[in-house]
Design a protein around this motif. Structure first.
Motif, PDB file in Angstrom:
ATOM      1  N   GLN A 177     -19.917 -72.787 -25.185  1.00 17.88           N
ATOM      2  CA  GLN A 177     -19.007 -72.851 -26.338  1.00 17.88           C
ATOM      3  C   GLN A 177     -19.681 -73.538 -27.520  1.00 17.88           C
ATOM      4  O   GLN A 177     -19.432 -73.186 -28.670  1.00 17.88           O
ATOM      5  CB  GLN A 177     -17.720 -73.577 -25.966  1.00 17.88           C
ATOM      6  CG  GLN A 177     -16.835 -72.765 -25.052  1.00 17.88           C
ATOM      7  CD  GLN A 177     -15.583 -73.511 -24.637  1.00 17.88           C
ATOM      8  OE1 GLN A 177     -15.429 -74.700 -24.880  1.00 17.88           O
ATOM      9  NE2 GLN A 177     -14.674 -72.798 -23.993  1.00 17.88           N
ATOM     10  N   SER A 178     -20.535 -74.507 -27.246  1.00 21.72           N
ATOM     11  CA  SER A 178     -21.251 -75.198 -28.318  1.00 21.72           C
ATOM     12  C   SER A 178     -22.389 -74.358 -28.895  1.00 21.72           C
ATOM     13  O   SER A 178     -22.789 -74.552 -30.034  1.00 21.72           O
ATOM     14  CB  SER A 178     -21.833 -76.518 -27.797  1.00 21.72           C
ATOM     15  OG  SER A 178     -20.818 -77.377 -27.375  1.00 21.72           O
ATOM     16  N   PHE A 179     -22.924 -73.456 -28.069  1.00 20.45           N
ATOM     17  CA  PHE A 179     -24.032 -72.598 -28.478  1.00 20.45           C
ATOM     18  C   PHE A 179     -23.653 -71.147 -28.192  1.00 20.45           C
ATOM     19  O   PHE A 179     -24.127 -70.557 -27.217  1.00 20.45           O
ATOM     20  CB  PHE A 179     -25.322 -72.974 -27.731  1.00 20.45           C
ATOM     21  CG  PHE A 179     -25.782 -74.372 -27.987  1.00 20.45           C
ATOM     22  CD1 PHE A 179     -26.540 -74.678 -29.103  1.00 20.45           C
ATOM     23  CD2 PHE A 179     -25.432 -75.402 -27.118  1.00 20.45           C
ATOM     24  CE1 PHE A 179     -26.961 -75.975 -29.348  1.00 20.45           C
ATOM     25  CE2 PHE A 179     -25.846 -76.703 -27.354  1.00 20.45           C
ATOM     26  CZ  PHE A 179     -26.605 -76.994 -28.466  1.00 20.45           C
ATOM     27  N   PRO A 180     -22.806 -70.555 -29.019  1.00 16.75           N
ATOM     28  CA  PRO A 180     -22.292 -69.216 -28.729  1.00 16.75           C
ATOM     29  C   PRO A 180     -23.359 -68.116 -28.697  1.00 16.75           C
ATOM     30  O   PRO A 180     -23.078 -67.026 -28.208  1.00 16.75           O
ATOM     31  CB  PRO A 180     -21.263 -68.973 -29.829  1.00 16.75           C
ATOM     32  CG  PRO A 180     -21.532 -69.990 -30.876  1.00 16.75           C
ATOM     33  CD  PRO A 180     -22.243 -71.128 -30.232  1.00 16.75           C
ATOM     34  N   LEU A 181     -24.564 -68.398 -29.166  1.00 18.35           N
ATOM     35  CA  LEU A 181     -25.632 -67.398 -29.079  1.00 18.35           C
ATOM     36  C   LEU A 181     -26.198 -67.303 -27.666  1.00 18.35           C
ATOM     37  O   LEU A 181     -26.910 -66.349 -27.346  1.00 18.35           O
ATOM     38  CB  LEU A 181     -26.760 -67.730 -30.059  1.00 18.35           C
ATOM     39  CG  LEU A 181     -26.402 -67.647 -31.541  1.00 18.35           C
ATOM     40  CD1 LEU A 181     -27.581 -68.083 -32.394  1.00 18.35           C
ATOM     41  CD2 LEU A 181     -25.968 -66.245 -31.910  1.00 18.35           C
ATOM     42  N   LEU A 182     -25.886 -68.291 -26.825  1.00 22.06           N
ATOM     43  CA  LEU A 182     -26.386 -68.294 -25.457  1.00 22.06           C
ATOM     44  C   LEU A 182     -25.358 -67.705 -24.505  1.00 22.06           C
ATOM     45  O   LEU A 182     -24.156 -67.813 -24.724  1.00 22.06           O
ATOM     46  CB  LEU A 182     -26.707 -69.724 -25.009  1.00 22.06           C
ATOM     47  CG  LEU A 182     -27.803 -70.453 -25.771  1.00 22.06           C
ATOM     48  CD1 LEU A 182     -27.984 -71.855 -25.213  1.00 22.06           C
ATOM     49  CD2 LEU A 182     -29.108 -69.676 -25.713  1.00 22.06           C
ATOM     50  N   THR A 183     -25.873 -67.131 -23.434  1.00 22.39           N
ATOM     51  CA  THR A 183     -24.996 -66.650 -22.372  1.00 22.39           C
ATOM     52  C   THR A 183     -24.892 -67.748 -21.309  1.00 22.39           C
ATOM     53  O   THR A 183     -25.718 -68.673 -21.252  1.00 22.39           O
ATOM     54  CB  THR A 183     -25.558 -65.378 -21.713  1.00 22.39           C
ATOM     55  OG1 THR A 183     -26.790 -65.716 -21.048  1.00 22.39           O
ATOM     56  CG2 THR A 183     -25.791 -64.277 -22.739  1.00 22.39           C
ATOM     57  N   LEU A 184     -23.901 -67.624 -20.469  1.00 24.39           N
ATOM     58  CA  LEU A 184     -23.745 -68.573 -19.374  1.00 24.39           C
ATOM     59  C   LEU A 184     -24.974 -68.539 -18.463  1.00 24.39           C
ATOM     60  O   LEU A 184     -25.454 -69.573 -17.989  1.00 24.39           O
ATOM     61  CB  LEU A 184     -22.463 -68.267 -18.594  1.00 24.39           C
ATOM     62  CG  LEU A 184     -22.026 -69.285 -17.554  1.00 24.39           C
ATOM     63  CD1 LEU A 184     -21.830 -70.656 -18.175  1.00 24.39           C
ATOM     64  CD2 LEU A 184     -20.742 -68.813 -16.878  1.00 24.39           C
ATOM     65  N   GLU A 185     -25.511 -67.360 -18.266  1.00 31.98           N
ATOM     66  CA  GLU A 185     -26.723 -67.211 -17.453  1.00 31.98           C
ATOM     67  C   GLU A 185     -27.876 -68.003 -18.053  1.00 31.98           C
ATOM     68  O   GLU A 185     -28.617 -68.686 -17.329  1.00 31.98           O
ATOM     69  CB  GLU A 185     -27.092 -65.733 -17.344  1.00 31.98           C
ATOM     70  CG  GLU A 185     -28.371 -65.480 -16.585  1.00 31.98           C
ATOM     71  CD  GLU A 185     -28.790 -64.014 -16.602  1.00 31.98           C
ATOM     72  OE1 GLU A 185     -29.921 -63.747 -16.178  1.00 31.98           O
ATOM     73  OE2 GLU A 185     -28.013 -63.150 -17.052  1.00 31.98           O
ATOM     74  N   GLN A 186     -28.068 -67.930 -19.361  1.00 33.24           N
ATOM     75  CA  GLN A 186     -29.155 -68.655 -20.012  1.00 33.24           C
ATOM     76  C   GLN A 186     -28.979 -70.162 -19.866  1.00 33.24           C
ATOM     77  O   GLN A 186     -29.953 -70.894 -19.652  1.00 33.24           O
ATOM     78  CB  GLN A 186     -29.236 -68.288 -21.494  1.00 33.24           C
ATOM     79  CG  GLN A 186     -29.762 -66.896 -21.750  1.00 33.24           C
ATOM     80  CD  GLN A 186     -29.635 -66.513 -23.207  1.00 33.24           C
ATOM     81  OE1 GLN A 186     -28.554 -66.630 -23.808  1.00 33.24           O
ATOM     82  NE2 GLN A 186     -30.735 -66.055 -23.787  1.00 33.24           N
ATOM     83  N   VAL A 187     -27.746 -70.635 -19.990  1.00 24.00           N
ATOM     84  CA  VAL A 187     -27.489 -72.072 -19.863  1.00 24.00           C
ATOM     85  C   VAL A 187     -27.779 -72.534 -18.437  1.00 24.00           C
ATOM     86  O   VAL A 187     -28.454 -73.539 -18.221  1.00 24.00           O
ATOM     87  CB  VAL A 187     -26.055 -72.433 -20.297  1.00 24.00           C
ATOM     88  CG1 VAL A 187     -25.723 -73.882 -19.957  1.00 24.00           C
ATOM     89  CG2 VAL A 187     -25.875 -72.181 -21.792  1.00 24.00           C
ATOM     90  N   TYR A 188     -27.294 -71.795 -17.443  1.00 23.60           N
ATOM     91  CA  TYR A 188     -27.592 -72.146 -16.057  1.00 23.60           C
ATOM     92  C   TYR A 188     -29.101 -72.085 -15.807  1.00 23.60           C
ATOM     93  O   TYR A 188     -29.654 -72.946 -15.102  1.00 23.60           O
ATOM     94  CB  TYR A 188     -26.863 -71.223 -15.084  1.00 23.60           C
ATOM     95  CG  TYR A 188     -25.483 -71.705 -14.715  1.00 23.60           C
ATOM     96  CD1 TYR A 188     -25.306 -72.785 -13.850  1.00 23.60           C
ATOM     97  CD2 TYR A 188     -24.352 -71.071 -15.208  1.00 23.60           C
ATOM     98  CE1 TYR A 188     -24.032 -73.220 -13.500  1.00 23.60           C
ATOM     99  CE2 TYR A 188     -23.079 -71.502 -14.866  1.00 23.60           C
ATOM    100  CZ  TYR A 188     -22.926 -72.577 -13.999  1.00 23.60           C
ATOM    101  OH  TYR A 188     -21.670 -73.009 -13.665  1.00 23.60           O
TER     102      TYR A 188
END
Length: 109
Positions: A44-55
């Motif tokens: 939510q803080s970095f909407p350009l990222l996907t959940l997969e990228q964050v994990y």
């Protein structure tokens, strides 16, 4: 049987660790993770990222924690050694901000 190739989520470019294919630093994700934010909140803080990228970024950090913590400490030390414009223009405010930073660091684990 389909053979999958491993994905890479972090790249080292321009003397910094970045989420692959973006200009978002690993630092940003690690600091949010250290503050207890969930991967969903980080997205939510970095909407350009996907959940997969964050994990993927968190997994990279956890797999290389000692090295990344040392990298982050070196980056913070380098930043802290740069004279700040506020230091010259308003030393009283600068000193208050530094004191607040030190107090916050003493509270954080």
């Amino acid at each position: 049987m389909l053979v999958l190739t491993p994905k890479s989520y972090i790249e080292y470019r321009n003397d910094a660790y970045l989420v692959e294919g973006t200009r978002i630093s690993l630092d940003s994700i690690v600091y949010a993770f250290r503050q207890g934010l969930s991967p969903e909140s980080i997205v939510q803080s970095f909407p350009l990222l996907t959940l997969e990228q964050v994990y993927g970024a968190i997994a990279f950090y956890l797999a290389n924690r000692t090295e990344i913590d040392a990298y982050l400490a070196a980056e913070e030390a380098a930043f802290d050694s740069i004279p700040q414009p506020l230091q010259a223009s308003d030393p009283n405010l600068y000193n208050k901000l530094i004191a607040a930073k030190v107090a916050r660091q003493q509270v954080e684990p």
